[in-house]
Structures are given as C-alpha cells and as structure tokens.
Write an enzyme that holds these catalytic residues in place. Structure first.
Site, PDB file in Angstrom:
ATOM      1  N   ASP A  12       7.329   6.773  -0.294  1.00 49.18           N
ATOM      2  CA  ASP A  12       6.934   5.547  -0.954  1.00 49.18           C
ATOM      3  C   ASP A  12       6.501   4.583   0.149  1.00 49.18           C
ATOM      4  OD1 ASP A  12       6.769   3.544  -3.040  1.00 49.18           O
ATOM      5  OD2 ASP A  12       8.638   2.742  -2.244  1.00 49.18           O
ATOM      6  N   ASP A  14       6.122   0.412   0.028  1.00 45.40           N
ATOM      7  CA  ASP A  14       6.881  -0.837   0.140  1.00 45.40           C
ATOM      8  C   ASP A  14       8.374  -0.568   0.014  1.00 45.40           C
ATOM      9  OD1 ASP A  14       4.567  -3.056  -0.245  1.00 45.40           O
ATOM     10  OD2 ASP A  14       4.203  -1.365  -1.582  1.00 45.40           O
ATOM     11  N   ASP A 171      12.707   4.246  -2.145  1.00 46.33           N
ATOM     12  CA  ASP A 171      13.800   3.266  -2.227  1.00 46.33           C
ATOM     13  C   ASP A 171      13.997   2.734  -3.639  1.00 46.33           C
ATOM     14  OD1 ASP A 171      12.563  -0.003  -1.907  1.00 46.33           O
ATOM     15  OD2 ASP A 171      11.284   1.749  -2.003  1.00 46.33           O
TER      16      ASP A 171
END
Length: 220
Positions: A12, A14, A171
C-alpha cells in the site's frame, strides 16, 4: 512466521511506504481556516490519512460522502492537495533501505493503492524511491478498488507473477482483506495509520511488522 517462494512484495502507499498525512491534513485544514474555523492539529488527521478525501473531510467537517456538499468540497480538497503533494510527504524511516534490500535479494516490488492515478502518478514520479517499482496500481487503474482483490491481481499481472508468490503489505484492514482474497500472504504494517482501527489482530493478517525493515525477517 516466514514466507517461502516469495518473488515480489507489493505495498500500500499512504501509511505503509510514505507518510503523506502532513500534506493530506494540511489540504483539509486549509479549508477549515478559509471558512473561519480553528485549525486542527495533525494528530487529529493522521489516523484517517489513508482514507483520502473521505477521511480528511470527515475529520475537518464531520462530513460523510452522503452529505450534499461532499462532492464539491472533495474537489476543493483535491485541488489543495495537488498543490502540495510532496511538500512534507516523506518515506517512512527504513523504507528506502527496505527497497534496496529487496532489490539485492532479487525481489520485484510494486505499489497497490486506492489513491487515484491523478495523484499517485505525479507523486510516485516525483519521489526517487519509486524509480525501481515494477508496478504502480492506483485506485482507478481497475474497475474495482480495495478491498476488492482486482487491483492486486492487476499488479501481479504487470509483474508477470502468480498472486501467491507476491506478499502484500498494508496499514488498513481493507489491505488485508484484499490480499487474502487475492491469495497473497498478507502483512499488517502497524506503524501506519491503521484507518483509526488499531485492533490489528482482528484483521487476520498472516503477520505484522512494527517497522518497515522488520519485513526482511519474514522473507528468509
């Protein structure tokens, strides 16, 4: 736990590779100040930075996508963010060393994010970190975004690899849902934003890491 047969690592963006919260939060906070509202601290915005406009407008104005003014404010937020995407955005500590270590091990790597290519393209082009990424898949690169597995399947296709030999690191719970649906081993990055939901154990990732470089211990 360690993963075998791994040939690539997908991340991922950001909250996993880069800390973009300062620029995302500032773009939304500028809108508050312009309307005579007091500025909010970055810590208010940070947990929801991975949710993009939805998360930032939710913090700044308590606004959901169902609000009649959401689309209008979202475009204002987008313009603000475009004007400062890399002003204070940085790779998390250890990410550059992690990427170099992956390359030294002969592993490919790439990005799968829900951030649209309107932002993902210029952002990754502006940061030298991404020069060696073999695949960059944005939220509008396929008809579906995470937690649907299609963006991960697309990244695997671009790498010329079967999904099961790719590890996905993220995250947010939707990253783990997407990775599992794609048949990829999954790793929760607990140093990231976590989507405001820190109960990472409930995500059912195959493993978790508290720092980027900890991933290397899972790839032996």
């Amino acid at each position: 736990m360690t993963f075998s047969r791994v040939r690539a690592v997908l991340f991922d963006l950001d909250g996993t590779l880069i800390d973009s919260a300062p620029d995302l939060g500032a773009a939304a906070d500028r809108m508050r100040v312009a309307r005579g509202l007091p500025s909010l601290p970055l810590d208010d915005y940070r947990p929801m930075a991975g949710a993009g406009a939805r998360g930032m407008l939710g913090i700044a104005f308590g606004m959901t996508p169902e609000h009649p003014e959401f689309a209008h404010l979202r475009e204002e937020f987008f313009r603000n963010y475009e004007s400062r995407m890399t002003e204070n955005t940085r790779a998390f500590d250890g990410v550059e060393a992690l990427v170099q270590a992956l390359l030294q091990r002969g592993l490919d790597w790439g990005v799968v994010t829900n951030k649209s290519m309107r932002f993902t393209g210029p952002l990754t082009a502006a940061m030298p970190l991404f020069a060696t990424a073999r695949a960059v898949v944005g939220g509008d690169s396929t008809p579906h975004s995470k937690p649907h597995p299609e963006p991960l399947f697309e990244a695997a296709r671009r790498l010329g690899l079967a999904p099961e030999v790719c590890v996905y690191v993220g995250d947010d719970e939707r990253d783990i849902i997407a990775g599992r649906a794609a048949g990829m081993p999954t790793v929760a990055a607990t140093y990231g934003y976590l989507g405001g939901r820190p109960d990472v154990d409930s995500w059912r990732a195959d493993a978790s890491i508290s720092s980027p470089l900890a991933l290397l211990d899972l790839l032996k």
